[in-house]
Design a protein around this motif. Sequence first.
Motif, PDB file in Angstrom:
ATOM      1  N   HIS A  82       0.885  -1.166   0.000  1.00 54.54           N
ATOM      2  CA  HIS A  82       0.000   0.000   0.000  1.00 54.54           C
ATOM      3  C   HIS A  82       0.921   1.213   0.000  1.00 54.54           C
ATOM      4  O   HIS A  82       1.412   1.635   1.055  1.00 54.54           O
ATOM      5  CB  HIS A  82      -0.913  -0.001   1.228  1.00 54.54           C
ATOM      6  CG  HIS A  82      -1.815   1.192   1.274  1.00 54.54           C
ATOM      7  ND1 HIS A  82      -2.862   1.362   0.402  1.00 54.54           N
ATOM      8  CD2 HIS A  82      -1.803   2.291   2.080  1.00 54.54           C
ATOM      9  CE1 HIS A  82      -3.476   2.517   0.670  1.00 54.54           C
ATOM     10  NE2 HIS A  82      -2.846   3.094   1.687  1.00 54.54           N
ATOM     11  N   SER A  83       1.219   1.716  -1.208  1.00 55.02           N
ATOM     12  CA  SER A  83       2.189   2.803  -1.347  1.00 55.02           C
ATOM     13  C   SER A  83       1.686   3.879  -2.314  1.00 55.02           C
ATOM     14  O   SER A  83       2.368   4.220  -3.277  1.00 55.02           O
ATOM     15  CB  SER A  83       3.531   2.241  -1.809  1.00 55.02           C
ATOM     16  OG  SER A  83       3.352   1.356  -2.893  1.00 55.02           O
ATOM     17  N   TYR A  91       1.457   7.029  -1.919  1.00 46.30           N
ATOM     18  CA  TYR A  91       2.117   8.325  -1.774  1.00 46.30           C
ATOM     19  C   TYR A  91       3.505   8.310  -2.416  1.00 46.30           C
ATOM     20  O   TYR A  91       3.830   9.166  -3.231  1.00 46.30           O
ATOM     21  CB  TYR A  91       2.165   8.735  -0.303  1.00 46.30           C
ATOM     22  CG  TYR A  91       0.797   8.610   0.321  1.00 46.30           C
ATOM     23  CD1 TYR A  91      -0.218   9.500  -0.022  1.00 46.30           C
ATOM     24  CD2 TYR A  91       0.486   7.554   1.169  1.00 46.30           C
ATOM     25  CE1 TYR A  91      -1.496   9.364   0.496  1.00 46.30           C
ATOM     26  CE2 TYR A  91      -0.786   7.411   1.692  1.00 46.30           C
ATOM     27  CZ  TYR A  91      -1.785   8.314   1.345  1.00 46.30           C
ATOM     28  OH  TYR A  91      -3.048   8.169   1.845  1.00 46.30           O
ATOM     29  N   GLN A 116       3.535  -0.602   4.058  1.00 44.50           N
ATOM     30  CA  GLN A 116       2.174  -0.111   4.272  1.00 44.50           C
ATOM     31  C   GLN A 116       2.254   1.364   4.634  1.00 44.50           C
ATOM     32  O   GLN A 116       2.632   1.720   5.748  1.00 44.50           O
ATOM     33  CB  GLN A 116       1.485  -0.907   5.382  1.00 44.50           C
ATOM     34  CG  GLN A 116       1.392  -2.400   5.113  1.00 44.50           C
ATOM     35  CD  GLN A 116       0.556  -2.718   3.890  1.00 44.50           C
ATOM     36  OE1 GLN A 116      -0.577  -2.234   3.759  1.00 44.50           O
ATOM     37  NE2 GLN A 116       1.086  -3.529   2.984  1.00 44.50           N
ATOM     38  N   GLU A 117       1.941   2.225   3.669  1.00 47.66           N
ATOM     39  CA  GLU A 117       2.020   3.663   3.892  1.00 47.66           C
ATOM     40  C   GLU A 117       0.723   4.201   4.482  1.00 47.66           C
ATOM     41  O   GLU A 117      -0.328   3.562   4.415  1.00 47.66           O
ATOM     42  CB  GLU A 117       2.307   4.389   2.571  1.00 47.66           C
ATOM     43  CG  GLU A 117       3.671   4.104   2.008  1.00 47.66           C
ATOM     44  CD  GLU A 117       3.951   4.836   0.712  1.00 47.66           C
ATOM     45  OE1 GLU A 117       5.087   4.752   0.252  1.00 47.66           O
ATOM     46  OE2 GLU A 117       3.038   5.490   0.144  1.00 47.66           O
ATOM     47  N   ASN A 118       0.849   5.394   5.033  1.00 43.45           N
ATOM     48  CA  ASN A 118      -0.282   6.106   5.595  1.00 43.45           C
ATOM     49  C   ASN A 118      -0.090   7.574   5.257  1.00 43.45           C
ATOM     50  O   ASN A 118       1.043   8.045   5.201  1.00 43.45           O
ATOM     51  CB  ASN A 118      -0.322   5.886   7.112  1.00 43.45           C
ATOM     52  CG  ASN A 118      -1.567   6.417   7.734  1.00 43.45           C
ATOM     53  OD1 ASN A 118      -1.727   7.624   7.900  1.00 43.45           O
ATOM     54  ND2 ASN A 118      -2.466   5.526   8.102  1.00 43.45           N
ATOM     55  N   VAL A 119      -1.168   8.291   5.042  1.00 37.41           N
ATOM     56  CA  VAL A 119      -1.056   9.710   4.714  1.00 37.41           C
ATOM     57  C   VAL A 119      -0.284  10.472   5.797  1.00 37.41           C
ATOM     58  O   VAL A 119       0.408  11.431   5.509  1.00 37.41           O
ATOM     59  CB  VAL A 119      -2.434  10.342   4.423  1.00 37.41           C
ATOM     60  CG1 VAL A 119      -3.268  10.447   5.693  1.00 37.41           C
ATOM     61  CG2 VAL A 119      -2.277  11.676   3.728  1.00 37.41           C
ATOM     62  N   ALA A 120      -0.362  10.022   7.021  1.00 39.20           N
ATOM     63  CA  ALA A 120       0.480  10.535   8.096  1.00 39.20           C
ATOM     64  C   ALA A 120       1.737   9.662   8.088  1.00 39.20           C
ATOM     65  O   ALA A 120       1.762   8.594   8.684  1.00 39.20           O
ATOM     66  CB  ALA A 120      -0.235  10.460   9.437  1.00 39.20           C
ATOM     67  N   TYR A 121       2.753  10.089   7.332  1.00 36.61           N
ATOM     68  CA  TYR A 121       3.924   9.258   7.046  1.00 36.61           C
ATOM     69  C   TYR A 121       4.485   8.471   8.226  1.00 36.61           C
ATOM     70  O   TYR A 121       4.793   7.292   8.069  1.00 36.61           O
ATOM     71  CB  TYR A 121       5.029  10.096   6.377  1.00 36.61           C
ATOM     72  CG  TYR A 121       4.931  10.074   4.871  1.00 36.61           C
ATOM     73  CD1 TYR A 121       5.513   9.063   4.139  1.00 36.61           C
ATOM     74  CD2 TYR A 121       4.213  11.048   4.198  1.00 36.61           C
ATOM     75  CE1 TYR A 121       5.422   9.027   2.753  1.00 36.61           C
ATOM     76  CE2 TYR A 121       4.113  11.030   2.818  1.00 36.61           C
ATOM     77  CZ  TYR A 121       4.719  10.016   2.096  1.00 36.61           C
ATOM     78  OH  TYR A 121       4.618   9.981   0.744  1.00 36.61           O
ATOM     79  N   SER A 150       3.087   6.993  10.432  1.00 35.22           N
ATOM     80  CA  SER A 150       2.179   5.907  10.799  1.00 35.22           C
ATOM     81  C   SER A 150       2.321   4.678   9.911  1.00 35.22           C
ATOM     82  O   SER A 150       1.752   3.640  10.210  1.00 35.22           O
ATOM     83  CB  SER A 150       0.725   6.398  10.751  1.00 35.22           C
ATOM     84  OG  SER A 150       0.558   7.466  11.654  1.00 35.22           O
ATOM     85  N   GLY A 151       3.053   4.786   8.818  1.00 32.03           N
ATOM     86  CA  GLY A 151       3.271   3.633   7.945  1.00 32.03           C
ATOM     87  C   GLY A 151       4.343   2.723   8.507  1.00 32.03           C
ATOM     88  O   GLY A 151       4.929   2.980   9.565  1.00 32.03           O
TER      89      GLY A 151
END
Length: 164
Positions: free
Chosen positions: A38-39, A41, A63-68, A70-71
């Motif tokens: 899940h990347s 960004y 596994q990325e998250n919009v709040a970097y 948090s990935g």
Amino acid sequence: MTKHEIKIAFNEYDSIEELSEADQKLCAEAESALASSHSPYSKFKVGVAVKLKSGTVLHASNQENVAYPSGLCAERVALFNWGANHADDPIIAMAVTAHTNEFPILKPVTSCGSCLQVMAECEKRQNSPMKVLLYCIDGPVWVMSGVDSMMPFAFFEERLIQTT
């Protein structure tokens, strides 16, 4: 003053075809793990396959998250899964690969410092090194015997271990 020097050692193979059949298979498993990345960004997919002594292979991806912050990197996803679910089954080898459509990847991608520290802790936990294969798709493969070559100053503080 005392001067110290650290040397690292690893084997470089021009392509995956030079590896043993078992190592080729593990690299292919890491490549298949890219599918679950899940990347959205960075658009930089990382896949990992971890082979355990029993023959079980664990797959993981970044596994990325919009709040970097948090990935999580693929290596830590795999190793925390191992620690939570398979810690009694030692890690024999770990293959790491990456892919992006944004630019060519011409050499193996190395693990970040946080991942290297977790890898070192896993080796300590199982009391044995793991083989690490850094696999560049359509390129070279770097093979290390243990994490020491990659992170000679891993943090270990024996005084933090409590005995009862």
